[in-house]
Design an enzyme around this catalytic site. Structure first.
Site, PDB file in Angstrom:
ATOM      1  N   HIS A 104       0.881  -1.176   0.000  1.00 48.78           N
ATOM      2  CA  HIS A 104       0.000   0.000   0.000  1.00 48.78           C
ATOM      3  C   HIS A 104       0.921   1.229   0.000  1.00 48.78           C
ATOM      4  CE1 HIS A 104      -2.511  -2.944   2.260  1.00 48.78           C
ATOM      5  NE2 HIS A 104      -3.555  -2.333   1.721  1.00 48.78           N
ATOM      6  N   ASP A 107       2.359   1.933   3.314  1.00 50.30           N
ATOM      7  CA  ASP A 107       3.306   0.955   3.882  1.00 50.30           C
ATOM      8  C   ASP A 107       4.738   1.369   3.602  1.00 50.30           C
ATOM      9  OD1 ASP A 107       1.116  -0.704   4.436  1.00 50.30           O
ATOM     10  OD2 ASP A 107       1.334  -1.793   2.537  1.00 50.30           O
ATOM     11  N   GLU A 271      -9.029 -13.430  -1.765  1.00 48.68           N
ATOM     12  CA  GLU A 271      -8.282 -13.764  -0.549  1.00 48.68           C
ATOM     13  C   GLU A 271      -8.944 -14.955   0.136  1.00 48.68           C
ATOM     14  OE1 GLU A 271      -6.713 -10.629   1.841  1.00 48.68           O
ATOM     15  OE2 GLU A 271      -7.121 -11.709   3.705  1.00 48.68           O
TER      16      GLU A 271
HETATM   17  C1  XUL Z   1      -7.778  -6.509   4.073  1.00 48.35           C
HETATM   18  C2  XUL Z   1      -6.929  -6.929   2.949  1.00 48.35           C
HETATM   19  C3  XUL Z   1      -6.033  -5.900   2.365  1.00 48.35           C
HETATM   20  C4  XUL Z   1      -5.973  -5.933   0.880  1.00 48.35           C
HETATM   21  C5  XUL Z   1      -5.217  -4.795   0.269  1.00 48.35           C
HETATM   22  O1  XUL Z   1      -8.533  -7.515   4.619  1.00 48.35           O
HETATM   23  O2  XUL Z   1      -6.940  -8.073   2.554  1.00 48.35           O
HETATM   24  O3  XUL Z   1      -4.772  -6.068   2.918  1.00 48.35           O
HETATM   25  O4  XUL Z   1      -5.387  -7.118   0.434  1.00 48.35           O
HETATM   26  O5  XUL Z   1      -5.705  -3.568   0.663  1.00 48.35           O
HETATM   27 CO    CO Z   2      -5.960  -9.077   0.991  1.00 46.44          CO
END
Ligand code: XUL
Ligand code: CO
Length: 443
Positions: A104, A107, A271
Protein backbone atom coordinates in the site's frame (compact mmCIF):
# COMPACT_ATOMS: atom_id res chain seq x y z
CA UNK A 1 24.60 -2.34 4.95
CA UNK A 2 24.18 -4.17 8.29
CA UNK A 3 21.85 -7.14 8.20
CA UNK A 4 18.63 -7.16 10.19
CA UNK A 5 18.05 -10.90 9.74
CA UNK A 6 21.65 -11.70 10.64
CA UNK A 7 20.95 -15.28 11.72
CA UNK A 8 19.63 -16.20 8.26
CA UNK A 9 22.13 -16.27 5.45
CA UNK A 10 19.84 -16.94 2.49
CA UNK A 11 18.86 -17.55 -0.13
CA UNK A 12 16.65 -20.24 1.39
CA UNK A 13 17.33 -23.42 -0.56
CA UNK A 14 15.25 -26.38 -1.60
CA UNK A 15 16.38 -29.40 0.44
CA UNK A 16 13.53 -31.82 -0.21
CA UNK A 17 11.34 -34.01 1.95
CA UNK A 18 14.10 -35.87 3.74
CA UNK A 19 15.71 -32.74 5.07
CA UNK A 20 15.24 -31.76 8.70
CA UNK A 21 16.59 -28.30 8.10
CA UNK A 22 14.04 -25.77 9.34
CA UNK A 23 15.19 -22.90 7.12
CA UNK A 24 14.85 -24.82 3.85
CA UNK A 25 12.08 -25.63 1.41
CA UNK A 26 10.72 -29.15 1.37
CA UNK A 27 8.37 -28.72 -1.60
CA UNK A 28 9.14 -25.40 -3.26
CA UNK A 29 11.82 -26.10 -5.83
CA UNK A 30 11.65 -22.87 -7.84
CA UNK A 31 13.05 -24.20 -11.15
CA UNK A 32 11.28 -27.58 -11.06
CA UNK A 33 9.10 -27.94 -14.15
CA UNK A 34 5.42 -28.67 -13.56
CA UNK A 35 3.09 -28.98 -16.55
CA UNK A 36 5.45 -27.06 -18.81
CA UNK A 37 6.27 -24.19 -16.44
CA UNK A 38 8.66 -23.73 -13.54
CA UNK A 39 7.18 -23.74 -10.04
CA UNK A 40 8.33 -20.15 -9.69
CA UNK A 41 6.33 -19.11 -12.77
CA UNK A 42 3.26 -21.06 -11.71
CA UNK A 43 3.09 -19.73 -8.18
CA UNK A 44 4.42 -16.18 -8.59
CA UNK A 45 4.91 -15.68 -4.83
CA UNK A 46 4.78 -12.23 -3.31
CA UNK A 47 5.46 -10.93 0.21
CA UNK A 48 2.95 -8.41 1.60
CA UNK A 49 4.73 -5.34 2.91
CA UNK A 50 2.01 -4.43 5.41
CA UNK A 51 1.76 -7.53 7.59
CA UNK A 52 5.46 -8.33 7.40
CA UNK A 53 7.03 -4.90 7.88
CA UNK A 54 4.34 -2.40 8.76
CA UNK A 55 2.62 -4.23 11.60
CA UNK A 56 4.26 -4.60 14.98
CA UNK A 57 1.89 -7.19 16.39
CA UNK A 58 -0.65 -4.83 17.96
CA UNK A 59 -4.21 -6.06 18.38
CA UNK A 60 -7.29 -4.42 19.85
CA UNK A 61 -6.27 -5.58 23.32
CA UNK A 62 -2.62 -4.76 23.32
CA UNK A 63 0.39 -2.97 21.97
CA UNK A 64 2.87 -4.35 19.48
CA UNK A 65 5.04 -7.30 20.42
CA UNK A 66 7.27 -7.67 17.35
CA UNK A 67 10.76 -6.36 16.82
CA UNK A 68 10.10 -3.64 14.22
CA UNK A 69 12.29 -0.70 15.30
CA UNK A 70 11.47 1.39 12.20
CA UNK A 71 7.87 1.66 13.46
CA UNK A 72 8.90 3.38 16.72
CA UNK A 73 6.36 6.22 17.05
CA UNK A 74 8.85 8.44 18.87
CA UNK A 75 11.38 8.51 16.03
CA UNK A 76 11.92 11.99 14.63
CA UNK A 77 13.08 10.94 11.16
CA UNK A 78 10.06 9.33 9.48
CA UNK A 79 11.69 9.18 6.06
CA UNK A 80 14.79 7.57 7.56
CA UNK A 81 12.50 5.00 9.20
CA UNK A 82 10.82 4.25 5.88
CA UNK A 83 14.22 3.75 4.21
CA UNK A 84 15.40 1.49 7.02
CA UNK A 85 12.16 -0.51 6.69
CA UNK A 86 12.71 -0.84 2.93
CA UNK A 87 16.33 -2.00 3.38
CA UNK A 88 15.07 -4.71 5.73
CA UNK A 89 12.17 -5.65 3.42
CA UNK A 90 14.48 -6.18 0.44
CA UNK A 91 16.96 -8.07 2.60
CA UNK A 92 14.06 -10.38 3.45
CA UNK A 93 12.78 -10.76 -0.14
CA UNK A 94 16.28 -11.62 -1.35
CA UNK A 95 17.06 -14.09 1.41
CA UNK A 96 13.69 -15.80 1.06
CA UNK A 97 14.05 -15.90 -2.72
CA UNK A 98 10.60 -14.57 -3.67
CA UNK A 99 10.12 -12.99 -7.08
CA UNK A 100 7.54 -10.33 -6.02
CA UNK A 101 6.27 -8.04 -3.29
CA UNK A 102 3.07 -5.98 -2.82
CA UNK A 103 2.48 -2.69 -1.00
CA UNK A 104 0.00 0.00 0.00
CA UNK A 105 1.22 3.56 -0.51
CA UNK A 106 1.29 4.13 3.26
CA UNK A 107 3.31 0.95 3.88
CA UNK A 108 6.34 2.20 2.03
CA UNK A 109 6.18 5.97 2.58
CA UNK A 110 5.57 8.17 5.62
CA UNK A 111 2.34 10.15 5.67
CA UNK A 112 2.79 13.91 5.25
CA UNK A 113 0.81 16.77 6.78
CA UNK A 114 -0.95 17.44 3.44
CA UNK A 115 -1.81 15.39 0.37
CA UNK A 116 0.97 17.13 -1.54
CA UNK A 117 3.50 16.21 1.14
CA UNK A 118 2.34 12.59 1.21
CA UNK A 119 2.55 12.40 -2.59
CA UNK A 120 6.10 13.82 -2.54
CA UNK A 121 7.17 11.36 0.16
CA UNK A 122 5.72 8.48 -1.86
CA UNK A 123 7.72 9.63 -4.88
CA UNK A 124 10.92 9.61 -2.82
CA UNK A 125 10.22 6.08 -1.63
CA UNK A 126 9.28 4.89 -5.12
CA UNK A 127 12.76 6.00 -6.25
CA UNK A 128 14.24 4.03 -3.35
CA UNK A 129 12.16 0.98 -4.28
CA UNK A 130 13.20 1.25 -7.92
CA UNK A 131 16.87 1.14 -6.87
CA UNK A 132 16.30 -1.89 -4.61
CA UNK A 133 14.36 -3.64 -7.39
CA UNK A 134 17.16 -3.00 -9.89
CA UNK A 135 19.75 -4.29 -7.46
CA UNK A 136 17.87 -7.45 -6.41
CA UNK A 137 15.66 -8.30 -9.39
CA UNK A 138 12.60 -8.48 -7.10
CA UNK A 139 9.49 -7.25 -8.91
CA UNK A 140 6.20 -5.65 -7.91
CA UNK A 141 3.15 -7.95 -8.17
CA UNK A 142 0.78 -5.14 -7.27
CA UNK A 143 0.44 -1.80 -5.59
CA UNK A 144 -2.61 -0.34 -3.89
CA UNK A 145 -3.70 2.80 -2.05
CA UNK A 146 -4.80 2.61 1.55
CA UNK A 147 -8.24 4.28 1.53
CA UNK A 148 -9.34 3.04 4.94
CA UNK A 149 -6.89 3.81 7.77
CA UNK A 150 -7.04 7.59 7.88
CA UNK A 151 -10.01 9.00 9.87
CA UNK A 152 -11.11 10.92 6.76
CA UNK A 153 -12.28 7.56 5.41
CA UNK A 154 -14.45 6.72 8.43
CA UNK A 155 -17.55 6.61 6.17
CA UNK A 156 -15.79 5.09 3.17
CA UNK A 157 -13.81 6.50 0.26
CA UNK A 158 -15.72 6.34 -3.05
CA UNK A 159 -18.95 5.56 -1.18
CA UNK A 160 -18.55 8.45 1.26
CA UNK A 161 -21.56 10.76 1.66
CA UNK A 162 -19.14 13.68 1.09
CA UNK A 163 -17.78 14.10 -2.47
CA UNK A 164 -14.70 15.86 -1.01
CA UNK A 165 -13.62 12.49 0.38
CA UNK A 166 -14.30 10.84 -2.99
CA UNK A 167 -12.09 13.47 -4.60
CA UNK A 168 -9.29 12.90 -2.07
CA UNK A 169 -9.45 9.14 -2.65
CA UNK A 170 -9.37 9.67 -6.42
CA UNK A 171 -6.24 11.79 -6.03
CA UNK A 172 -4.61 9.15 -3.89
CA UNK A 173 -5.42 6.31 -6.33
CA UNK A 174 -4.22 8.36 -9.32
CA UNK A 175 -0.89 8.94 -7.59
CA UNK A 176 -0.50 5.37 -6.36
CA UNK A 177 -1.48 3.86 -9.73
CA UNK A 178 1.19 6.01 -11.38
CA UNK A 179 3.72 4.91 -8.73
CA UNK A 180 2.80 1.27 -9.40
CA UNK A 181 3.20 1.88 -13.13
CA UNK A 182 6.61 3.49 -12.63
CA UNK A 183 7.77 0.43 -10.71
CA UNK A 184 6.57 -1.92 -13.45
CA UNK A 185 3.80 -3.28 -11.20
CA UNK A 186 2.02 -6.18 -12.84
CA UNK A 187 -1.41 -5.41 -11.33
CA UNK A 188 -3.19 -2.80 -9.25
CA UNK A 189 -5.54 -3.82 -6.41
CA UNK A 190 -8.63 -2.04 -5.10
CA UNK A 191 -9.87 -3.49 -1.84
CA UNK A 192 -12.94 -1.55 -0.73
CA UNK A 193 -11.60 -0.95 2.76
CA UNK A 194 -14.65 0.84 4.15
CA UNK A 195 -16.85 0.74 1.04
CA UNK A 196 -19.88 -0.49 2.93
CA UNK A 197 -22.03 0.66 5.80
CA UNK A 198 -22.92 0.14 9.43
CA UNK A 199 -26.61 1.04 9.40
CA UNK A 200 -29.20 1.74 6.71
CA UNK A 201 -30.66 4.40 9.00
CA UNK A 202 -28.05 6.85 7.69
CA UNK A 203 -27.12 5.24 4.36
CA UNK A 204 -28.35 5.67 0.79
CA UNK A 205 -27.21 2.41 -0.72
CA UNK A 206 -28.21 3.17 -4.31
CA UNK A 207 -26.22 6.40 -4.31
CA UNK A 208 -23.20 4.74 -2.73
CA UNK A 209 -23.15 1.97 -5.33
CA UNK A 210 -23.42 4.51 -8.15
CA UNK A 211 -20.53 6.46 -6.63
CA UNK A 212 -18.45 3.29 -6.47
CA UNK A 213 -19.31 2.49 -10.09
CA UNK A 214 -18.22 5.98 -11.12
CA UNK A 215 -14.99 5.68 -9.13
CA UNK A 216 -14.06 2.37 -10.74
CA UNK A 217 -14.80 3.77 -14.19
CA UNK A 218 -12.46 6.68 -13.45
CA UNK A 219 -9.73 4.26 -12.36
CA UNK A 220 -10.14 2.31 -15.63
CA UNK A 221 -9.98 5.53 -17.66
CA UNK A 222 -6.86 6.63 -15.78
CA UNK A 223 -5.18 3.28 -16.29
CA UNK A 224 -5.59 3.62 -20.05
CA UNK A 225 -4.60 7.28 -19.96
CA UNK A 226 -1.22 6.55 -18.38
CA UNK A 227 -0.66 3.35 -20.37
CA UNK A 228 -0.69 0.96 -17.40
CA UNK A 229 -1.05 -2.51 -18.85
CA UNK A 230 -1.47 -4.54 -15.66
CA UNK A 231 -4.82 -5.83 -14.45
CA UNK A 232 -7.06 -3.85 -12.12
CA UNK A 233 -8.30 -6.14 -9.35
CA UNK A 234 -11.20 -5.76 -6.94
CA UNK A 235 -10.71 -7.70 -3.72
CA UNK A 236 -13.95 -9.14 -2.33
CA UNK A 237 -14.57 -9.19 1.42
CA UNK A 238 -17.95 -9.61 3.13
CA UNK A 239 -17.42 -7.52 6.28
CA UNK A 240 -14.68 -6.17 8.55
CA UNK A 241 -14.26 -3.32 8.92
CA UNK A 242 -17.85 -2.32 8.05
CA UNK A 243 -20.77 -4.58 8.86
CA UNK A 244 -21.93 -4.75 5.23
CA UNK A 245 -19.21 -4.46 2.57
CA UNK A 246 -20.42 -3.93 -1.00
CA UNK A 247 -17.78 -6.28 -2.49
CA UNK A 248 -19.15 -9.16 -0.42
CA UNK A 249 -17.82 -12.02 -2.54
CA UNK A 250 -16.89 -12.82 -6.13
CA UNK A 251 -20.54 -13.09 -7.15
CA UNK A 252 -21.32 -9.64 -5.73
CA UNK A 253 -18.25 -8.20 -7.49
CA UNK A 254 -19.33 -9.80 -10.75
CA UNK A 255 -22.81 -8.33 -10.48
CA UNK A 256 -21.35 -4.91 -9.65
CA UNK A 257 -18.91 -5.03 -12.58
CA UNK A 258 -21.65 -6.15 -14.96
CA UNK A 259 -23.99 -3.39 -13.79
CA UNK A 260 -21.40 -0.67 -14.30
CA UNK A 261 -20.13 -2.15 -17.58
CA UNK A 262 -16.68 -2.96 -16.22
CA UNK A 263 -16.38 -6.66 -17.13
CA UNK A 264 -13.16 -7.13 -19.09
CA UNK A 265 -11.62 -4.08 -17.41
CA UNK A 266 -11.60 -5.18 -13.78
CA UNK A 267 -10.86 -8.65 -12.41
CA UNK A 268 -10.62 -9.96 -8.85
CA UNK A 269 -7.99 -10.54 -6.20
CA UNK A 270 -9.40 -13.41 -4.15
CA UNK A 271 -8.28 -13.76 -0.55
CA UNK A 272 -8.65 -17.16 1.10
CA UNK A 273 -9.66 -15.77 4.50
CA UNK A 274 -12.20 -13.45 2.88
CA UNK A 275 -13.73 -16.46 1.13
CA UNK A 276 -14.03 -18.17 4.52
CA UNK A 277 -15.58 -15.07 6.08
CA UNK A 278 -18.17 -14.92 3.29
CA UNK A 279 -19.23 -18.49 4.00
CA UNK A 280 -17.65 -19.89 0.86
CA UNK A 281 -14.78 -22.24 0.21
CA UNK A 282 -11.65 -20.75 -1.33
CA UNK A 283 -12.04 -23.08 -4.32
CA UNK A 284 -15.60 -21.85 -4.82
CA UNK A 285 -14.48 -18.25 -5.10
CA UNK A 286 -11.79 -19.18 -7.62
CA UNK A 287 -14.26 -21.22 -9.70
CA UNK A 288 -16.82 -18.39 -9.54
CA UNK A 289 -14.21 -15.93 -10.81
CA UNK A 290 -13.22 -18.12 -13.73
CA UNK A 291 -16.89 -18.76 -14.54
CA UNK A 292 -17.48 -15.01 -14.67
CA UNK A 293 -14.27 -14.23 -16.56
CA UNK A 294 -12.92 -12.10 -13.70
CA UNK A 295 -10.14 -14.20 -12.17
CA UNK A 296 -6.97 -12.26 -11.43
CA UNK A 297 -4.79 -12.97 -8.41
CA UNK A 298 -4.77 -14.54 -4.94
CA UNK A 299 -4.10 -13.33 -1.42
CA UNK A 300 -2.87 -16.57 0.11
CA UNK A 301 -3.66 -16.94 3.80
CA UNK A 302 -6.03 -18.82 6.04
CA UNK A 303 -8.85 -17.90 8.37
CA UNK A 304 -10.42 -19.85 11.16
CA UNK A 305 -13.84 -21.46 11.41
CA UNK A 306 -14.62 -19.59 14.62
CA UNK A 307 -12.65 -16.36 14.59
CA UNK A 308 -13.12 -13.38 12.30
CA UNK A 309 -11.27 -10.12 12.47
CA UNK A 310 -8.54 -10.71 10.00
CA UNK A 311 -6.91 -13.69 11.57
CA UNK A 312 -4.86 -14.01 8.36
CA UNK A 313 -2.64 -16.95 9.21
CA UNK A 314 -0.12 -18.33 6.79
CA UNK A 315 -1.67 -21.20 4.82
CA UNK A 316 -1.08 -24.65 6.32
CA UNK A 317 -3.89 -26.80 4.93
CA UNK A 318 -2.67 -28.70 1.88
CA UNK A 319 -6.17 -29.97 1.18
CA UNK A 320 -7.74 -26.49 1.16
CA UNK A 321 -4.99 -25.09 -1.02
CA UNK A 322 -5.01 -28.10 -3.35
CA UNK A 323 -8.69 -27.59 -4.07
CA UNK A 324 -8.03 -23.92 -4.80
CA UNK A 325 -4.94 -24.60 -6.92
CA UNK A 326 -6.90 -27.23 -8.80
CA UNK A 327 -9.47 -24.61 -9.84
CA UNK A 328 -6.70 -22.14 -10.71
CA UNK A 329 -5.00 -24.69 -12.99
CA UNK A 330 -8.30 -25.82 -14.50
CA UNK A 331 -8.98 -22.18 -15.34
CA UNK A 332 -5.59 -21.82 -17.05
CA UNK A 333 -3.43 -20.54 -14.18
CA UNK A 334 -2.20 -17.02 -13.47
CA UNK A 335 -1.53 -14.48 -16.16
CA UNK A 336 -0.29 -11.31 -14.45
CA UNK A 337 -1.60 -12.39 -11.02
CA UNK A 338 0.18 -14.45 -8.40
CA UNK A 339 0.12 -15.66 -4.79
CA UNK A 340 0.56 -12.82 -2.33
CA UNK A 341 0.97 -13.80 1.32
CA UNK A 342 -1.55 -11.45 2.86
CA UNK A 343 -0.74 -13.24 6.10
CA UNK A 344 0.73 -12.29 9.42
CA UNK A 345 2.70 -13.87 12.20
CA UNK A 346 1.03 -14.71 15.49
CA UNK A 347 1.92 -11.92 17.92
CA UNK A 348 3.94 -14.29 20.12
CA UNK A 349 6.23 -15.10 17.17
CA UNK A 350 8.74 -12.52 18.25
CA UNK A 351 12.04 -13.90 16.92
CA UNK A 352 13.29 -12.22 13.77
CA UNK A 353 13.57 -15.48 11.86
CA UNK A 354 9.90 -16.35 12.55
CA UNK A 355 9.03 -14.36 9.43
CA UNK A 356 11.13 -16.81 7.40
CA UNK A 357 9.55 -19.88 8.98
CA UNK A 358 6.09 -18.46 8.27
CA UNK A 359 6.78 -17.82 4.59
CA UNK A 360 8.67 -21.08 4.08
CA UNK A 361 5.66 -23.00 5.47
CA UNK A 362 3.25 -21.04 3.30
CA UNK A 363 5.33 -21.48 0.16
CA UNK A 364 5.77 -25.20 0.80
CA UNK A 365 2.03 -25.61 1.37
CA UNK A 366 1.25 -23.90 -1.94
CA UNK A 367 3.98 -25.80 -3.82
CA UNK A 368 2.72 -29.13 -2.44
CA UNK A 369 -0.81 -28.12 -3.46
CA UNK A 370 0.39 -27.20 -6.95
CA UNK A 371 2.00 -30.63 -7.42
CA UNK A 372 -1.11 -32.47 -6.21
CA UNK A 373 -3.45 -30.38 -8.36
CA UNK A 374 -1.26 -30.73 -11.41
CA UNK A 375 -0.94 -34.53 -11.00
CA UNK A 376 -4.72 -34.90 -10.70
CA UNK A 377 -5.18 -32.86 -13.86
CA UNK A 378 -2.52 -34.84 -15.77
CA UNK A 379 -4.14 -38.13 -14.82
CA UNK A 380 -7.71 -36.95 -15.40
CA UNK A 381 -8.29 -38.22 -11.86
CA UNK A 382 -11.33 -36.00 -11.33
CA UNK A 383 -12.14 -34.74 -14.82
CA UNK A 384 -13.09 -38.10 -16.32
CA UNK A 385 -15.92 -38.50 -13.86
CA UNK A 386 -16.99 -34.90 -14.21
CA UNK A 387 -17.10 -35.21 -18.00
CA UNK A 388 -19.20 -38.38 -17.77
CA UNK A 389 -21.65 -36.63 -15.44
CA UNK A 390 -22.37 -33.98 -18.03
CA UNK A 391 -22.20 -36.23 -21.09
CA UNK A 392 -25.91 -35.76 -21.76
CA UNK A 393 -25.35 -32.06 -22.38
CA UNK A 394 -22.93 -32.87 -25.20
CA UNK A 395 -25.39 -35.33 -26.71
CA UNK A 396 -28.54 -34.77 -28.69
CA UNK A 397 -31.07 -33.55 -26.08
CA UNK A 398 -28.60 -31.31 -24.24
CA UNK A 399 -27.47 -29.68 -27.46
CA UNK A 400 -31.04 -29.10 -28.64
CA UNK A 401 -31.90 -27.41 -25.32
CA UNK A 402 -28.80 -25.24 -25.30
CA UNK A 403 -29.07 -24.48 -28.98
CA UNK A 404 -32.55 -23.08 -28.55
CA UNK A 405 -34.43 -25.59 -30.67
CA UNK A 406 -36.42 -26.88 -27.68
CA UNK A 407 -39.05 -24.80 -25.85
CA UNK A 408 -40.75 -25.20 -22.52
CA UNK A 409 -43.79 -26.54 -24.38
CA UNK A 410 -41.80 -28.99 -26.54
CA UNK A 411 -40.12 -30.36 -23.41
CA UNK A 412 -43.50 -30.66 -21.76
CA UNK A 413 -44.77 -32.71 -24.69
CA UNK A 414 -41.61 -34.82 -24.72
CA UNK A 415 -41.82 -35.47 -20.99
CA UNK A 416 -45.38 -36.81 -21.41
CA UNK A 417 -43.89 -39.62 -23.51
CA UNK A 418 -40.40 -40.11 -21.97
CA UNK A 419 -39.43 -42.54 -19.20
CA UNK A 420 -38.36 -41.05 -15.86
CA UNK A 421 -34.69 -39.91 -15.84
CA UNK A 422 -32.25 -42.38 -14.31
CA UNK A 423 -30.04 -41.25 -11.45
CA UNK A 424 -26.26 -41.56 -11.16
CA UNK A 425 -24.12 -41.45 -8.04
CA UNK A 426 -22.33 -38.14 -7.41
CA UNK A 427 -19.43 -40.16 -5.95
CA UNK A 428 -18.37 -37.41 -3.56
CA UNK A 429 -16.68 -39.63 -0.98
CA UNK A 430 -14.82 -41.55 -3.66
CA UNK A 431 -13.58 -38.27 -5.16
CA UNK A 432 -12.52 -36.98 -1.74
CA UNK A 433 -10.54 -40.20 -1.27
CA UNK A 434 -8.91 -39.63 -4.65
CA UNK A 435 -7.75 -36.17 -3.56
CA UNK A 436 -6.42 -37.63 -0.28
CA UNK A 437 -4.54 -40.33 -2.20
CA UNK A 438 -2.86 -37.76 -4.44
CA UNK A 439 -1.92 -35.61 -1.44
CA UNK A 440 -0.26 -38.64 0.16
CA UNK A 441 1.49 -39.87 -2.92
CA UNK A 442 2.73 -36.91 -4.84
CA UNK A 443 6.48 -36.30 -4.69
C1 XUL B 1 -7.78 -6.51 4.07
C2 XUL B 1 -6.93 -6.93 2.95
C3 XUL B 1 -6.03 -5.90 2.37
C4 XUL B 1 -5.97 -5.93 0.88
C5 XUL B 1 -5.22 -4.79 0.27
O1 XUL B 1 -8.53 -7.52 4.62
O2 XUL B 1 -6.94 -8.07 2.55
O3 XUL B 1 -4.77 -6.07 2.92
O4 XUL B 1 -5.39 -7.12 0.43
O5 XUL B 1 -5.70 -3.57 0.66
CO1 CO C 1 -5.96 -9.08 0.99
Amino acid sequence: MSEFFSTVSGPIEFKGLDSDEALAFRWYDSERMVAGKSMKDHLRFAVAYWHSFNWDGFDIFGRGTLDRPWLDPTQSDALGGAKFKMDVAFEFFEKLGVPFFCFHDVDIAPIGATFRESADLLDVMVDEAAAHMDRTGVKLLWGTANLFSDPRFQAGAATNPDPEVFAYAAGQVAHCLSATHRLGGQNYVLWGGREGYETLLNTDMKRELDQLGRFMTMVVEHKHEIGFEGMLLLEPKPFEPTKHQYDFDVAACHAFLAKYDLIGEIHTNIEVNHATLSGHDFAHEVAAAFAGGIFGSIDANAGDDRLGWDLDRFPVSVEQMTLGMYEILRGGGFTSGGLNFDAKLRRQSTARDDLFHAHIGGMDTMAHALLVASAMIDDGALEDLRRDRYAGWDADLGQRILGGTETLQSLHDRTLEAPDPTRESGRQEQLENTVARYIDRVR
